[in-house]
Design a protein around this motif. Structure first.
Motif, PDB file in Angstrom:
ATOM      1  N   UNK A   1     -26.675  29.802 -14.508  1.00 46.91           N
ATOM      2  CA  UNK A   1     -27.003  29.653 -13.092  1.00 46.91           C
ATOM      3  C   UNK A   1     -27.336  28.194 -12.813  1.00 46.91           C
ATOM      4  N   UNK A   2     -26.655  27.650 -11.844  1.00 44.43           N
ATOM      5  CA  UNK A   2     -26.907  26.270 -11.454  1.00 44.43           C
ATOM      6  C   UNK A   2     -27.245  26.265  -9.978  1.00 44.43           C
ATOM      7  N   UNK A   3     -28.323  25.598  -9.646  1.00 49.65           N
ATOM      8  CA  UNK A   3     -28.744  25.518  -8.258  1.00 49.65           C
ATOM      9  C   UNK A   3     -28.613  24.068  -7.808  1.00 49.65           C
ATOM     10  N   UNK A   4     -27.959  23.877  -6.690  1.00 50.41           N
ATOM     11  CA  UNK A   4     -27.809  22.540  -6.129  1.00 50.41           C
ATOM     12  C   UNK A   4     -28.500  22.496  -4.776  1.00 50.41           C
TER      13      UNK A   4
ATOM     14  N   UNK B   1     -29.789  14.436  -3.530  1.00 49.39           N
ATOM     15  CA  UNK B   1     -29.020  15.586  -3.991  1.00 49.39           C
ATOM     16  C   UNK B   1     -29.350  15.794  -5.467  1.00 49.39           C
ATOM     17  N   UNK B   2     -29.644  17.038  -5.813  1.00 51.40           N
ATOM     18  CA  UNK B   2     -29.904  17.319  -7.214  1.00 51.40           C
ATOM     19  C   UNK B   2     -29.414  18.716  -7.543  1.00 51.40           C
ATOM     20  N   UNK B   3     -29.170  18.937  -8.810  1.00 54.73           N
ATOM     21  CA  UNK B   3     -28.797  20.273  -9.266  1.00 54.73           C
ATOM     22  C   UNK B   3     -29.665  20.603 -10.473  1.00 54.73           C
ATOM     23  N   UNK B   4     -29.965  21.873 -10.634  1.00 62.74           N
ATOM     24  CA  UNK B   4     -30.820  22.306 -11.725  1.00 62.74           C
ATOM     25  C   UNK B   4     -30.154  23.449 -12.473  1.00 62.74           C
TER      26      UNK B   4
END
Length: 88
Positions: free
Chosen positions: A6-9, A29-32
């Motif tokens: 799972x990647x959250x942006x 902007x970041x993704x986790x």
């Protein structure tokens, strides 16, 4: 990155309300990777547990044993002649 992770942006934009030198719009902007964050949280929990155990051990080591303390005081008093040891 596989599809099972799972990647959250997220993207945030902040618009400046005034103009002038040093004033600009900000874009973030970041993704986790949620699985990586979960692993990191697990490691942090383990470190906190280790720290708690170490604190408890240190506390036990530095806590004086009352009987050892009394025995030491009795020896000092006997050597000074202020305490006479008598057996029943």
């Amino acid at each position: 990155m596989s599809s099972s992770q799972a990647v959250r942006s997220s993207k945030y934009s902040y618009r400046a309300t005034s103009t002038g030198p040093g004033v600009a719009d900000i874009n973030i902007e970041y993704s986790a990777d949620l699985s990586a964050l979960s692993r990191l949280e697990d490691k942090i929990r383990l470190l906190q547990d280790d720290l708690e155990v170490e604190r408890e051990l240190r506390q036990r080591l530095h806590k004086p044993n009352i009987f050892e303390l009394l025995a030491t005081i009795a020896i000092v008093l006997m050597r000074c002649g202020w305490l006479v040891y008598c057996t029943p």
